[in-house]
Design a protein around this motif. Structure first.
Motif, mmCIF file in Angstrom:
data_model
loop_
_atom_site.group_PDB
_atom_site.id
_atom_site.type_symbol
_atom_site.label_atom_id
_atom_site.label_comp_id
_atom_site.label_asym_id
_atom_site.label_seq_id
_atom_site.Cartn_x
_atom_site.Cartn_y
_atom_site.Cartn_z
ATOM 1 N N VAL A 1 24.193 -36.735 86.180
ATOM 2 C CA VAL A 1 23.830 -37.545 85.015
ATOM 3 C C VAL A 1 24.154 -36.761 83.752
ATOM 4 N N SER A 2 24.475 -37.494 82.694
ATOM 5 C CA SER A 2 24.831 -36.860 81.429
ATOM 6 C C SER A 2 23.650 -36.074 80.869
ATOM 7 N N PRO A 3 23.918 -35.025 80.120
ATOM 8 C CA PRO A 3 22.828 -34.268 79.506
ATOM 9 C C PRO A 3 21.929 -35.140 78.631
ATOM 10 N N ALA A 4 22.499 -36.105 77.929
ATOM 11 C CA ALA A 4 21.679 -36.965 77.070
ATOM 12 C C ALA A 4 20.622 -37.693 77.886
ATOM 13 N N TRP A 5 21.014 -38.211 79.046
ATOM 14 C CA TRP A 5 20.064 -38.930 79.914
ATOM 15 C C TRP A 5 19.018 -37.963 80.464
ATOM 16 N N GLN A 6 19.468 -36.819 80.959
ATOM 17 C CA GLN A 6 18.534 -35.858 81.540
ATOM 18 C C GLN A 6 17.548 -35.340 80.507
ATOM 19 N N LEU A 7 18.025 -35.005 79.332
ATOM 20 C CA LEU A 7 17.140 -34.463 78.299
ATOM 21 C C LEU A 7 16.167 -35.510 77.778
ATOM 22 N N LEU A 8 16.534 -36.764 77.850
ATOM 23 C CA LEU A 8 15.610 -37.834 77.468
ATOM 24 C C LEU A 8 14.344 -37.760 78.323
ATOM 25 N N PHE A 9 14.490 -37.441 79.601
ATOM 26 C CA PHE A 9 13.323 -37.343 80.485
ATOM 27 C C PHE A 9 12.514 -36.080 80.237
ATOM 28 N N LYS A 10 13.136 -35.076 79.652
ATOM 29 C CA LYS A 10 12.401 -33.856 79.323
ATOM 30 C C LYS A 10 11.544 -34.036 78.076
ATOM 31 N N ALA A 11 11.906 -34.991 77.241
ATOM 32 C CA ALA A 11 11.164 -35.253 76.007
ATOM 33 C C ALA A 11 9.905 -36.047 76.342
ATOM 34 N N LYS A 12 8.748 -35.504 76.039
ATOM 35 C CA LYS A 12 7.492 -36.174 76.375
ATOM 36 C C LYS A 12 6.712 -36.623 75.148
ATOM 37 N N ILE A 13 7.106 -36.155 73.963
ATOM 38 C CA ILE A 13 6.368 -36.517 72.750
ATOM 39 C C ILE A 13 6.959 -37.811 72.207
ATOM 40 N N PRO A 14 6.157 -38.856 72.074
ATOM 41 C CA PRO A 14 6.696 -40.121 71.565
ATOM 42 C C PRO A 14 7.243 -39.976 70.141
ATOM 43 N N VAL A 15 8.346 -40.635 69.906
ATOM 44 C CA VAL A 15 8.968 -40.649 68.588
ATOM 45 C C VAL A 15 8.801 -42.053 68.017
ATOM 46 N N PRO A 16 8.341 -42.164 66.769
ATOM 47 C CA PRO A 16 8.205 -43.503 66.184
ATOM 48 C C PRO A 16 9.533 -44.258 66.232
ATOM 49 N N THR B 1 11.119 -46.023 64.236
ATOM 50 C CA THR B 1 11.985 -45.888 63.059
ATOM 51 C C THR B 1 12.753 -44.574 63.043
ATOM 52 N N LYS B 2 12.327 -43.582 63.840
ATOM 53 C CA LYS B 2 12.974 -42.261 63.850
ATOM 54 C C LYS B 2 13.876 -42.058 65.062
ATOM 55 N N ARG B 3 13.927 -43.031 65.993
ATOM 56 C CA ARG B 3 14.717 -42.873 67.212
ATOM 57 C C ARG B 3 16.204 -42.904 66.922
ATOM 58 N N ILE B 4 16.933 -42.092 67.688
ATOM 59 C CA ILE B 4 18.386 -42.165 67.617
ATOM 60 C C ILE B 4 18.851 -43.082 68.740
ATOM 61 N N SER B 5 20.012 -43.613 68.620
ATOM 62 C CA SER B 5 20.549 -44.513 69.633
ATOM 63 C C SER B 5 21.389 -43.738 70.631
ATOM 64 N N LEU B 6 21.087 -43.909 71.910
ATOM 65 C CA LEU B 6 21.919 -43.290 72.941
ATOM 66 C C LEU B 6 23.259 -44.017 73.024
ATOM 67 N N ARG B 7 23.323 -45.192 72.466
ATOM 68 C CA ARG B 7 24.565 -45.968 72.466
ATOM 69 C C ARG B 7 25.611 -45.330 71.559
ATOM 70 N N THR B 8 25.163 -44.758 70.441
ATOM 71 C CA THR B 8 26.105 -44.237 69.458
ATOM 72 C C THR B 8 26.131 -42.713 69.379
ATOM 73 N N SER B 9 25.153 -42.037 69.959
ATOM 74 C CA SER B 9 25.111 -40.570 69.885
ATOM 75 C C SER B 9 26.208 -39.960 70.750
ATOM 76 N N ARG B 10 26.702 -38.832 70.351
ATOM 77 C CA ARG B 10 27.729 -38.101 71.105
ATOM 78 C C ARG B 10 27.105 -36.867 71.727
ATOM 79 N N PHE B 11 27.131 -36.803 73.065
ATOM 80 C CA PHE B 11 26.637 -35.632 73.790
ATOM 81 C C PHE B 11 27.689 -35.190 74.757
#
Length: 168
Positions: A141-156, A158-168
């Motif tokens: 799996v791509s690092p972006a997907w894997q690191l998403l699961f490592k993130a446990k602190i909710p982000v509002p 309005t502050k979220r980035i899009s996995l659709r447009t981000s480059r990893f």
């Protein structure tokens, strides 16, 4: 930049066990990040694998002679898994064991050409951005997907980035 292949007897064992499984599957967890880096960054206790939930029945048949258990979310316990009905959402984590060998599978949900983040299905990634292959052709799996699961602190929202447009 050319990536180097990561060599590991544990990865080789998993590749051999998955030979012949006719559906997409991916190395996940810390090994996925190491494969993306092209080097082993730390010792690993196991190899996590993922596959799409709709292939769960095929996975259970493929490993029919293994002991199977499913994790009960929020309870920290495993229960016997006899059929695909035992792994209906929110259950998503399977544990297989046979003769001292163990495998862990994480199920990924998808809708059309997007994969859904289990903790918040409004977070999605295009299917084509989920999977990668290392120089030896091993799927992960791509690092972006894997690191998403490592993130446990909710982000509002309005502050979220899009996995659709981000480059990893």
């Amino acid at each position: 930049m050319k990536k180097c292949a990561v060599f590991s007897p544990e990865l080789d064992r998993v590749i051999r066990l998955m030979e012949g499984f006719q559906h997409p599957w991916f190395i996940a967890g810390g090994w996925a990040l190491d494969l993306a880096c092209g080097r082993q960054t730390r010792a690993h206790d196991d190899v996590d694998l993922c596959l799409f939930r709709e292939n769960n029945a095929s996975l259970l048949r493929f490993f029919e002679d293994w002991e199977k258990a499913v994790a009960v979310p929020g309870e920290g316990r495993l229960v016997c898994c006899r059929s695909e009905r035992d792994v209906e959402p929110p259950r998503h984590e399977l544990h297989f064991c046979k003769e001292g060998q163990a495998l862990e599978f994480l199920l990924i949900d998808r809708e059309g050409d997007e994969v859904l983040f289990r903790r918040d299905p409004s977070i999605r990634m295009p299917l084509g951005r989920l999977a990668r292959k290392d120089p030896l052709g091993r799927p992960y799996v791509s690092p972006a997907w894997q690191l998403l699961f490592k993130a446990k602190i909710p982000v509002p929202r309005t502050k979220r980035i899009s996995l659709r447009t981000s480059r990893f």
